[in-house]
Design a protein around this motif. Structure first.
Motif, PDB file in Angstrom:
ATOM      1  N   ASP A 135      -1.156 -36.258 -24.783  1.00 36.16           N
ATOM      2  CA  ASP A 135      -1.176 -37.663 -25.182  1.00 36.16           C
ATOM      3  C   ASP A 135      -1.197 -38.557 -23.948  1.00 36.16           C
ATOM      4  OD1 ASP A 135       1.985 -38.888 -24.956  1.00 36.16           O
ATOM      5  OD2 ASP A 135       1.669 -36.726 -24.786  1.00 36.16           O
ATOM      6  N   ASN A 139       3.100 -35.923 -22.443  1.00 37.83           N
ATOM      7  CA  ASN A 139       4.184 -35.090 -22.979  1.00 37.83           C
ATOM      8  C   ASN A 139       3.670 -33.674 -23.186  1.00 37.83           C
ATOM      9  OD1 ASN A 139       6.689 -36.826 -24.041  1.00 37.83           O
ATOM     10  ND2 ASN A 139       4.819 -38.042 -24.334  1.00 37.83           N
ATOM     11  N   GLY A 143       6.076 -32.825 -30.357  1.00 43.67           N
ATOM     12  CA  GLY A 143       6.185 -34.174 -30.886  1.00 43.67           C
ATOM     13  C   GLY A 143       7.038 -34.205 -32.147  1.00 43.67           C
ATOM     14  N   TRP A 145       6.897 -35.580 -35.837  1.00 41.79           N
ATOM     15  CA  TRP A 145       5.838 -36.033 -36.740  1.00 41.79           C
ATOM     16  C   TRP A 145       6.343 -36.645 -38.042  1.00 41.79           C
ATOM     17  CZ3 TRP A 145       0.528 -35.689 -35.711  1.00 41.79           C
ATOM     18  CH2 TRP A 145       0.184 -35.026 -34.512  1.00 41.79           C
ATOM     19  N   LEU A 151      -1.099 -37.636 -32.501  1.00 43.48           N
ATOM     20  CA  LEU A 151      -0.321 -37.054 -31.410  1.00 43.48           C
ATOM     21  C   LEU A 151       0.420 -38.116 -30.605  1.00 43.48           C
ATOM     22  CD1 LEU A 151       0.428 -34.531 -29.740  1.00 43.48           C
ATOM     23  CD2 LEU A 151      -1.661 -34.916 -28.409  1.00 43.48           C
ATOM     24  N   ALA A 154       3.415 -39.301 -32.518  1.00 38.20           N
ATOM     25  CA  ALA A 154       4.442 -38.258 -32.615  1.00 38.20           C
ATOM     26  C   ALA A 154       5.212 -38.119 -31.305  1.00 38.20           C
ATOM     27  CB  ALA A 154       3.794 -36.927 -32.995  1.00 38.20           C
ATOM     28  N   GLN A 155       4.521 -38.239 -30.181  1.00 37.02           N
ATOM     29  CA  GLN A 155       5.194 -38.106 -28.896  1.00 37.02           C
ATOM     30  C   GLN A 155       6.054 -39.333 -28.592  1.00 37.02           C
ATOM     31  OE1 GLN A 155       5.577 -35.395 -27.701  1.00 37.02           O
ATOM     32  NE2 GLN A 155       3.741 -34.141 -27.533  1.00 37.02           N
ATOM     33  N   LYS A 158       9.149 -38.921 -30.576  1.00 37.85           N
ATOM     34  CA  LYS A 158      10.046 -37.934 -29.960  1.00 37.85           C
ATOM     35  C   LYS A 158      10.846 -38.555 -28.817  1.00 37.85           C
ATOM     36  CE  LYS A 158       8.755 -35.680 -26.670  1.00 37.85           C
ATOM     37  NZ  LYS A 158       8.006 -34.426 -26.775  1.00 37.85           N
ATOM     38  N   THR A 323       1.724 -30.173 -33.303  1.00 41.32           N
ATOM     39  CA  THR A 323       1.512 -30.567 -31.904  1.00 41.32           C
ATOM     40  C   THR A 323       0.499 -29.654 -31.234  1.00 41.32           C
ATOM     41  OG1 THR A 323       3.800 -31.376 -31.790  1.00 41.32           O
ATOM     42  CG2 THR A 323       2.663 -30.993 -29.699  1.00 41.32           C
TER      43      THR A 323
END
Length: 385
Positions: A135, A139, A143, A145, A151, A154-155, A158, A323
């Protein structure tokens, strides 16, 4: 290359070729996998040595046969999901598995110069390569989600989850053990006003951080985690504990105990095995992560016993499947730019790595843990945000 799915296997095991082929075909049928079938998870054999290499060398031989182009599966992630979900991998353990178990048990594979091998071998592959696969924040860990559609979301989710679990406040001094390309440090400094110090064994990662976060209170040190000095209000370690090794788990926790403030919190984000007895996969050890050693939940608990208080544990290992599939999609899209530099054998190796791991997380053979530790116990108890 012409496919030969009715190949007669030449076996070094002493079993007749046709009998061995029938036996393996029968085992694969338990996972709804056919040799030469038409479904995307069915295996296509191109040479007569694949089954014998899998029998004699386990996943090392099987993975190398794939790298050599001796077999194919359209959807490797589905193939490995079915294989692992049916426990068929247990039928293909070889004597080499015992060798790797004894090596991990008798020798400390993550000390001295060995602690730097994974950085040079894997993470220093090239920032340009990882930039196309990961991403925008770079990262290289699972991640989150739950409410993410892609993505990057999600990262970011996180990173924010980690910051909230640590209860970051402006002015705090934060340590990142195994800081990667600085994604957590950059996010925490930008959004929570903290000062960060990160440790990495990768020169490429250190260079990236120095070039991308010049205006933030972010410092990176090209040093082993054992060399950490000072006191920190918070500690994070995201996707690094997998490289510490079972013989060093206790020392790692001792470092965290030594440098964490009395009222501090420490978040450990790590891949985990579901069984303590499982040792490193020999193919992954040789080609992807040298000296890697995935911990079990009980190993983490044992290593922290008496040093830290486990306040919270969360497992979102199923998110690593998503991920990895997103990384694979990015890798495939970018591959034409790297084909001439890295070659087709690397392509098959990297595809095998990403998709076999996705299948393993999908089958829940692998987990993703976030542990939150305190040094002396949170007064009144810790509340997960």
């Amino acid at each position: 290359m012409t496919k030969n799915n009715n190949v007669q296997v030449t076996s070094a095991s002493g079993i007749s070729d046709s009998k061995l082929h029938r036996t393996v075909a029968g085992l694969l049928e338990r996972a709804d996998i056919q040799i030469g079938g038409s479904r995307p998870w069915d295996i296509q054999l191109h040479t007569p040595d694949v089954i014998d290499r899998a029998i004699s060398k386990g996943n090392l031989g099987f993975g190398e046969a794939y790298m050599d182009g001796h077999w194919d599966v359209e959807q490797l992630d589905q193939f490995f999901y079915r294989l692992l979900n049916s426990q068929l991998d247990q039928h293909f353990k070889s004597r080499r598995h015992l060798i790797y178990f004894l090596t991990a048990s008798l020798f400390n594979l993550q000390r001295g110069k060995r602690a730097w091998e994974v950085g040079q071998f894997h993470y220093d592959l090239g920032n340009d390569f990882y930039q196309t696969m990961l991403d925008p924040r770079m990262n290289y860990s699972c991640g989150y989600w739950k409410n993410a559609d892609n993505l990057a979301e999600a990262q970011e989710a996180k990173l924010d989850l980690i910051c909230r679990k640590l209860g970051l406040q402006p002015g705090m001094r934060v340590l990142d053990i195994g800081c990667g390309w600085g994604s957590f440090m950059g996010y925490a400094a930008e959004h929570y006003g903290v000062e960060c110090v990160g440790f990495t064994v990768s020169q490429a990662q250190a260079d990236w951080i120095r070039n991308h976060y010049p205006g933030l209170p972010v410092e990176v040190k090209l040093q082993d985690y054992r060399e950490v000095e000072g006191t920190f209000d918070r500690i994070a370690s995201v996707g690094m504990f997998e490289h510490v090794g079972r013989k060093n788990h206790r020392e790692f926790m001792g470092v965290a105990n030594r440098v964490l403030a009395g009222d501090g919190l420490f978040l450990l984000h790590t891949i985990g095995n579901k069984k303590t007895t499982t040792v490193s996969d020999p193919w992954t050890e040789k080609y992807i992560f040298p000296n890697g050693d995935l911990p079990s939940a009980s190993q983490i608990a044992h290593a922290s016993d008496g040093l830290l208080v486990a306040e919270d544990v969360e497992n979102f290992g199923a998110d690593y499947d998503k991920t990895l599939m997103a990384w694979h999609a990015n890798f495939e899209a970018a591959w034409p730019d790297f084909r001439d530099k890295l070659g087709d054998r690397f392509y098959r190796m990297w595809r095998y790595y990403l998709l076999s791991c996705a299948g393993a997380f999908r089958a829940r053979e692998l987990q993703l843990y976030q542990w939150v530790f305190s040094k002396e116990g949170v007064p009144g108890g810790y509340v997960r945000p």
